[in-house]
Design a protein around this motif. Structure first.
Motif, PDB file in Angstrom:
ATOM      1  N   LEU A  28       0.825  -1.205   0.000  1.00  0.00           N
ATOM      2  CA  LEU A  28       0.000   0.000   0.000  1.00  0.00           C
ATOM      3  C   LEU A  28       0.862   1.259   0.000  1.00  0.00           C
ATOM      4  N   LEU A  29       1.911   1.280   0.813  1.00  0.00           N
ATOM      5  CA  LEU A  29       2.788   2.450   0.854  1.00  0.00           C
ATOM      6  C   LEU A  29       3.462   2.674  -0.488  1.00  0.00           C
ATOM      7  N   SER A  30       3.817   1.600  -1.162  1.00  0.00           N
ATOM      8  CA  SER A  30       4.421   1.708  -2.489  1.00  0.00           C
ATOM      9  C   SER A  30       3.440   2.330  -3.481  1.00  0.00           C
ATOM     10  N   ARG A  31       2.195   1.875  -3.421  1.00  0.00           N
ATOM     11  CA  ARG A  31       1.166   2.428  -4.314  1.00  0.00           C
ATOM     12  C   ARG A  31       0.871   3.882  -3.976  1.00  0.00           C
ATOM     13  N   ILE A  32       0.814   4.194  -2.699  1.00  0.00           N
ATOM     14  CA  ILE A  32       0.574   5.569  -2.274  1.00  0.00           C
ATOM     15  C   ILE A  32       1.728   6.463  -2.732  1.00  0.00           C
ATOM     16  N   GLY A  33       2.953   5.972  -2.604  1.00  0.00           N
ATOM     17  CA  GLY A  33       4.126   6.741  -2.992  1.00  0.00           C
ATOM     18  C   GLY A  33       4.265   6.939  -4.490  1.00  0.00           C
ATOM     19  N   ALA A  34       3.595   6.097  -5.280  1.00  0.00           N
ATOM     20  CA  ALA A  34       3.698   6.189  -6.739  1.00  0.00           C
ATOM     21  C   ALA A  34       2.948   7.399  -7.289  1.00  0.00           C
ATOM     22  N   ALA A  36       1.630  11.469  -6.333  1.00  0.00           N
ATOM     23  CA  ALA A  36       1.885  12.599  -5.429  1.00  0.00           C
ATOM     24  C   ALA A  36       0.600  12.965  -4.694  1.00  0.00           C
ATOM     25  N   HIS A  37       0.323  12.272  -3.613  1.00  0.00           N
ATOM     26  CA  HIS A  37      -0.905  12.511  -2.851  1.00  0.00           C
ATOM     27  C   HIS A  37      -0.767  13.726  -1.963  1.00  0.00           C
ATOM     28  N   GLU A  38      -1.858  14.465  -1.860  1.00  0.00           N
ATOM     29  CA  GLU A  38      -1.920  15.577  -0.916  1.00  0.00           C
ATOM     30  C   GLU A  38      -2.380  15.093   0.444  1.00  0.00           C
ATOM     31  N   VAL A  39      -3.216  14.062   0.445  1.00  0.00           N
ATOM     32  CA  VAL A  39      -3.775  13.523   1.673  1.00  0.00           C
ATOM     33  C   VAL A  39      -4.194  12.080   1.420  1.00  0.00           C
ATOM     34  N   VAL A  40      -4.154  11.267   2.459  1.00  0.00           N
ATOM     35  CA  VAL A  40      -4.640   9.895   2.405  1.00  0.00           C
ATOM     36  C   VAL A  40      -5.765   9.789   3.428  1.00  0.00           C
ATOM     37  N   VAL A  41      -6.847   9.118   3.050  1.00  0.00           N
ATOM     38  CA  VAL A  41      -7.961   8.886   3.964  1.00  0.00           C
ATOM     39  C   VAL A  41      -8.066   7.382   4.184  1.00  0.00           C
ATOM     40  N   ALA A  42      -7.986   6.976   5.430  1.00  0.00           N
ATOM     41  CA  ALA A  42      -8.137   5.561   5.788  1.00  0.00           C
ATOM     42  C   ALA A  42      -9.586   5.330   6.191  1.00  0.00           C
ATOM     43  N   GLU A  69       4.270   8.881   6.881  1.00  0.00           N
ATOM     44  CA  GLU A  69       5.532   9.086   6.166  1.00  0.00           C
ATOM     45  C   GLU A  69       5.542  10.407   5.396  1.00  0.00           C
ATOM     46  N   GLY A  70       5.116  11.477   6.092  1.00  0.00           N
ATOM     47  CA  GLY A  70       5.147  12.807   5.506  1.00  0.00           C
ATOM     48  C   GLY A  70       3.870  13.216   4.780  1.00  0.00           C
ATOM     49  N   ILE A  71       2.896  12.320   4.689  1.00  0.00           N
ATOM     50  CA  ILE A  71       1.627  12.619   4.031  1.00  0.00           C
ATOM     51  C   ILE A  71       0.547  12.677   5.107  1.00  0.00           C
TER      52      ILE A  71
END
Length: 82
Positions: A28-34, A36-42, A69-71
């Motif tokens: 998931l972190l790899s996909r998120i890092g691919a 440029a997200h401004e925010v992640v919602v779980a 991790e900075g997001i």
């Protein structure tokens, strides 16, 4: 949050995936890092606990931004819980 549909990327945990699984989190972190997200919602406790590596309840995690991790990461209820 004011984002357009084309600005949103949805990732899902497979219901059979163990929530504490390090390979699932790394994927998931790899996909998120691919992207440029401004925010992640779980959405839901399992996703929040996995991403934040926490055992805290959804009620204690939701309502404020955490750092992934900075997001900025916002925890909220899963739609099934609404």
């Amino acid at each position: 949050m004011g984002f357009a549909v084309e600005e949103v990327c949805g990732l899902s945990l497979a219901p059979w995936a163990p929530a504490a699984s390090s390979p699932v989190r790394e994927s998931l972190l790899s996909r998120i890092g691919a992207v440029a997200h401004e925010v992640v919602v779980a959405l839901g406790e399992a996703a929040a606990q996995l991403l934040l590596q926490s055992r805290d309840s959804i009620s204690s995690l939701r309502g404020s931004f955490a750092d992934l991790e900075g997001i900025p990461l916002m925890v909220t209820l899963h739609p099934d819980q609404l």
